[in-house]
Design an enzyme around this catalytic site. Structure first.
Site, mmCIF file in Angstrom:
data_model
loop_
_atom_site.group_PDB
_atom_site.id
_atom_site.type_symbol
_atom_site.label_atom_id
_atom_site.label_comp_id
_atom_site.label_asym_id
_atom_site.label_seq_id
_atom_site.Cartn_x
_atom_site.Cartn_y
_atom_site.Cartn_z
ATOM 1 N N ARG A 49 -10.604 19.242 3.831
ATOM 2 C CA ARG A 49 -9.635 18.440 3.071
ATOM 3 C C ARG A 49 -8.329 18.265 3.840
ATOM 4 N NH1 ARG A 49 -6.781 21.042 -0.260
ATOM 5 N NH2 ARG A 49 -8.433 22.303 -1.176
ATOM 6 N N TYR A 70 1.733 -5.098 -5.424
ATOM 7 C CA TYR A 70 0.295 -5.085 -5.745
ATOM 8 C C TYR A 70 0.124 -4.500 -7.146
ATOM 9 C CZ TYR A 70 -4.616 -3.598 -5.128
ATOM 10 O OH TYR A 70 -5.965 -3.377 -5.271
ATOM 11 N N ASP A 75 4.817 -1.189 1.775
ATOM 12 C CA ASP A 75 3.402 -1.506 1.923
ATOM 13 C C ASP A 75 3.341 -2.651 2.938
ATOM 14 O OD1 ASP A 75 0.885 -2.681 1.730
ATOM 15 O OD2 ASP A 75 0.669 -2.245 -0.405
ATOM 16 N N LYS A 134 -8.382 -2.913 4.387
ATOM 17 C CA LYS A 134 -8.356 -4.344 4.728
ATOM 18 C C LYS A 134 -8.643 -4.540 6.223
ATOM 19 C CE LYS A 134 -6.814 -4.334 0.523
ATOM 20 N NZ LYS A 134 -7.798 -4.186 -0.520
HETATM 21 C C1 LIG Z 1 -1.170 -5.216 -0.452
HETATM 22 C C2 LIG Z 1 -2.146 -4.190 -0.905
HETATM 23 N N1 LIG Z 1 -1.758 -2.912 -0.931
HETATM 24 C C3 LIG Z 1 -2.581 -1.933 -1.336
HETATM 25 C C4 LIG Z 1 -3.863 -2.214 -1.743
HETATM 26 C C5 LIG Z 1 -4.729 -1.092 -2.222
HETATM 27 O O1 LIG Z 1 -5.654 -0.701 -1.278
HETATM 28 P P1 LIG Z 1 -6.987 0.064 -1.708
HETATM 29 O O2 LIG Z 1 -7.851 -0.967 -2.359
HETATM 30 O O3 LIG Z 1 -7.513 0.607 -0.427
HETATM 31 O O4 LIG Z 1 -6.596 1.138 -2.674
HETATM 32 C C6 LIG Z 1 -4.328 -3.524 -1.714
HETATM 33 C C7 LIG Z 1 -5.704 -3.855 -2.129
HETATM 34 O O5 LIG Z 1 -6.049 -4.996 -2.348
HETATM 35 C C8 LIG Z 1 -3.442 -4.547 -1.299
HETATM 36 O O6 LIG Z 1 -3.807 -5.841 -1.281
#
Ligand SMILES: Cc1ncc(COP(=O)(O)O)c(C=O)c1O
Length: 393
Positions: A60, A113, A185, A210
């Site tokens: 972990r 998001y 982010d 992504k």
């Molecule tokens: C801009 C953005 N941040 C964070 C996330 C979250 O990522 P995860 O799906 O890996 O939790 C996404 C998912 O679509 C996203 O588009």
């Protein structure tokens, strides 16, 4: 494993996290699947337990594969250290919980998001932490929202769905003067198109699910910190048990090798399609930060070195059934939630449902496109046929 931090980006992407200087080493480091690492002596066990994030100790905490991914990512981001997590949302929640305590206040951009908004509204509220969602156009004037108990300013630039670009530098300046932590982010940009830590942000977050993984076959998050914030974020990811699996980190490493060439292709195709879409009578506007018509295009030019394959299109007001017909009839743009893989995707967006201050005023349907690596003329023909299916109200 070593990483030459002075290497060019392409060289870094190809070599970071690999085994160097060993005859007969496989090109890709082996995937270490492990919960348990064993030691012959208590001395050796105790030595490992004193440095659990620097070598094998417990699954972990990290495996050689997760460490390789973290090392490679930190080099790319130009950060102190990176920490791999089980998803992008796990990374974001761990960062928030690293800096926020009962009674604290956090400023979160309103174009965030959506699952992050839910985390703030549900989890942070339960913990006695208050969130204010601020307008993405706020820069130095974010000062007006700061309270004595504000501990974190959270950004996402470009924002989700509408791609609003923030004045990150102005916000950082205010935060630094007040001793407030900043996090962003930066998933849209990947570490290649923007360098949050070089801009002065404390913590950069990526949904590696992504473009980093890039093949739509794994969930992975990664946080990169500066020296001051590393311990707090590491403790938080450990407390939450939000570790990434070795297989996923291996897929993250594999994705890094081709990230630059993939991104260039996504960028070129997306820009061509975005420009073409701007000229279509069924399109009200195209929301792509790389277009000159985009609000805050100048800010994007200042802080970013390129764009990716993700942008949105607002259609002119149309019969809703025909919008569904447009989407359902596409051959290459499949309907899917994530993005950043090699394939094209489409998804209706509904910012009007969640935004508090950055109200969505568009009248037509908003469609988010992810432009994949398919042949551009096929994608354009697919969209042209789709637009022909639209009917006026
Ligand atoms: C801009 C953005 N941040 C964070 C996330 C979250 O990522 P995860 O799906 O890996 O939790 C996404 C998912 O679509 C996203 O588009």
């Amino acid at each position: 494993m070593t990483t030459d931090n002075s290497a060019g980006t392409g060289t870094l992407l190809v070599s970071a996290g690999r085994v160097h200087g060993v005859n007969g080493a496989s090109v890709n480091p082996p995937v270490h699947r492990a919960s348990t690492f064993v030691f012959d002596t208590l001395d050796a066990f105790e030595t490992a337990s004193n440095m659990p994030f620097d070598g094998p100790f417990y699954g972990r905490v990290g495996t050689p594969t997760t460490f390789a991914f973290e090392l490679a990512f930190a080099a790319l981001e130009g950060g102190h250290r990176s920490i791999a997590t089980s998803s992008g949302v796990a990374a974001i929640s761990a960062v928030m919980l690293a800096f926020l305590d009962k009674g604290d206040h956090v400023l979160v951009v309103d174009t965030v998001y959506d699952p992050v908004r839910r985390f703030c509204n549900r989890m942070l509220t339960r913990l006695g932490i208050e969130t204010t969602f601020y307008h993405p156009d706020m820069g130095a004037d974010i000062e007006t929202l700061i309270r004595p108990e504000t501990k974190l300013i959270y950004m996402e630039s470009p924002g989700s769905g509408t791609f609003d670009v923030q004045d990150v530098k102005a916000i950082i300046a205010v935060a630094k003067a007040r001793g407030i932590r900043t996090a962003i982010d930066a998933t849209w940009a990947t570490p290649l198109l923007m360098k949050p830590l070089e801009l002065g942000i404390d913590v950069s977050i990526h949904a590696a699910t992504k473009y980093i993984v890039g093949h739509s076959d794994a969930m992975l998050g990664v946080v990169t910190t500066n020296a001051e914030t590393y311990d707090a974020v590491r403790r938080s990811t450990q407390d939450l048990g939000a570790c990434a699996g070795s297989e996923e980190c291996n897929l993250g490493l594999r994705g890094l090798r081709t990230l630059e060439v993939r991104l260039r292709h996504h960028e070129a195709s997306a820009l061509k399609l975005a420009l073409w879409l701007e000229d279509q009578p069924q399109v009200a506007r195209v929301l792509h930060p790389g277009l000159e018509s985009f609000p805050n295009h100048a800010l994007w030019k200042r802080d970013f070195t390129g764009s990716c394959g993700l942008f949105s299109v607002e259609l002119v007001e149309s019969d809703p059934a025909s919008v569904r017909g447009l989407v359902d009839g596409l051959h290459h743009f499949k309907i899917g939630f994530s993005w950043g893989g090699y394939e094209s995707l489409i998804l209706p967006m509904h910012p009007e449902k969640s935004r508090q201050v950055a109200k969505w005023t568009g009248k037509g349907a908003l469609l988010r496109l992810h432009v994949g690596l398919e042949t551009l003329s096929d994608l354009q023909a697919d969209l042209a046929e789709g637009l022909d299916r639209l009917r006026p109200l």
